[in-house]
Design an enzyme around this catalytic site. Structure first.
Site, PDB file in Angstrom:
ATOM      1  CG  ASN A 193      65.206  52.347  -5.194  1.00 43.65           C
ATOM      2  OD1 ASN A 193      64.979  51.573  -5.168  1.00 43.65           O
ATOM      3  ND2 ASN A 193      65.547  53.724  -5.234  1.00 43.65           N
TER       4      ASN A 193
ATOM      5  CG  HIS B 178      57.801  58.881  -0.990  1.00 43.69           C
ATOM      6  ND1 HIS B 178      58.263  60.155  -2.108  1.00 43.69           N
ATOM      7  CD2 HIS B 178      58.058  59.699   0.360  1.00 43.69           C
ATOM      8  CE1 HIS B 178      57.986  61.322  -0.886  1.00 43.69           C
ATOM      9  NE2 HIS B 178      58.120  60.691  -0.193  1.00 43.69           N
TER      10      HIS B 178
HETATM   11  C1  GRF Z   1      65.481  57.384  -4.244  1.00 42.55           C
HETATM   12  O1  GRF Z   1      66.142  58.010  -3.169  1.00 42.55           O
HETATM   13  C2  GRF Z   1      63.891  57.254  -4.579  1.00 42.55           C
HETATM   14  O2  GRF Z   1      62.994  56.959  -3.419  1.00 42.55           O
HETATM   15  C3  GRF Z   1      63.148  58.498  -5.148  1.00 42.55           C
HETATM   16  O3  GRF Z   1      64.057  58.957  -5.644  1.00 42.55           O
HETATM   17  C4  GRF Z   1      65.261  58.712  -5.430  1.00 42.55           C
HETATM   18  C5  GRF Z   1      65.694  57.544  -6.744  1.00 42.55           C
HETATM   19  O4  GRF Z   1      66.687  57.186  -6.767  1.00 42.55           O
HETATM   20  N1  GRF Z   1      61.458  58.374  -5.326  1.00 42.55           N
HETATM   21  P1  GRF Z   1      67.252  56.298  -7.987  1.00 42.55           P
HETATM   22  O5  GRF Z   1      66.641  57.052  -9.091  1.00 42.55           O
HETATM   23  O6  GRF Z   1      66.589  55.130  -7.678  1.00 42.55           O
HETATM   24  O7  GRF Z   1      69.419  55.983  -7.369  1.00 42.55           O
END
Ligand code: GRF
Length: 217
Positions: free
Chosen positions: A14, A109
């Site tokens: 993300n 989330h």
């Molecule tokens: C994602 O699925 C987010 O929704 C959750 O933790 C995960 C993080 O993934 N809170 P990344 O580290 O951004 O790849």
């Protein structure tokens, strides 16, 4: 440019979506600082690759949770951070952190909250037999995965769905709605009225799963 601070604990996909959107010019913001509570987080490699300032602050280096959170705030404020994004940050934050950034902290989330809050949201959805799940960007308050919703994307569950396949399909929508939410803040268009988040002059897009998405449609 909106000054961002991003908190991470792991993979950082993300965070990468935010970086890519900035580099593509569709997100008008700058990542001033990334903080990881995990020295092994792959997100830190992404920072190095993109020349983004990053720090590791481990909870175990502090005697109390509030000392840890005060230090997070101090580092973010020192960089002039205006919006904090929790992008896979695996810690629950208390008022000590939340108050100095009230209504300026976003979390992503992997479910349609209030369904499937907490850990393993995708597994919860599969085990429950839900037909739709998705992802949510919400404002962080003292509740866990329950603050006001900024944007959601709906992902249908397939009959042969397992946790991993659902997680990966949800993730591709996370990477769209998180930069979108940040861009709305960058444009100063977010108005919070109690639990309801309004986007001023919303230009409704065409994606059926999320009529408010603009920058990716
Ligand atoms: C994602 O699925 C987010 O929704 C959750 O933790 C995960 C993080 O993934 N809170 P990344 O580290 O951004 O790849």
């Amino acid at each position: 440019m909106l000054k961002l601070g991003v908190l991470v604990s792991g993979r950082g996909s993300n965070l990468q979506a935010i970086i890519d959107s900035i580099e593509r010019g569709i997100l008008k913001a700058k990542v001033e600082l990334v903080i990881s509570d995990n020295p092994e987080a792959y997100a830190l490699e992404r920072c190095k690759r993109h020349n983004i300032e990053h720090k590791v602050l481990e909870r175990k280096s502090y005697t109390t949770k509030s000392a840890f959170e005060e230090d997070l705030v101090r580092h973010l404020k020192a960089k002039g951070v205006e919006l904090v994004v929790l992008a896979g940050f695996m810690r629950i934050l208390s008022e000590t952190f939340i108050e100095p950034f009230r209504n300026r902290i976003l979390n992503i989330h992997p479910s349609l909250i209030p369904a499937f809050q907490g850990l393993h949201a995708q597994r919860q959805a599969v085990e429950f037999g839900a037909m739709f799940s998705g992802c949510t960007v919400h404002i962080v308050d003292e509740s866990v995965d329950a603050g006001p919703v900024v944007v959601q994307a709906v992902v249908p569950l397939l009959q042969e769905e397992d946790e991993d396949s659902l997680a990966s399909r949800i993730l591709s929508f996370e990477h769209k709605i998180l930069p979108q939410a940040v861009q709305w803040f960058a444009e100063g268009r977010v108005e919070i009225k109690g639990r309801r988040v309004l986007i001023k002059d919303a230009k409704y897009g065409t994606l059926p799963v999320n009529p408010r998405l603009e920058i990716f449609t």
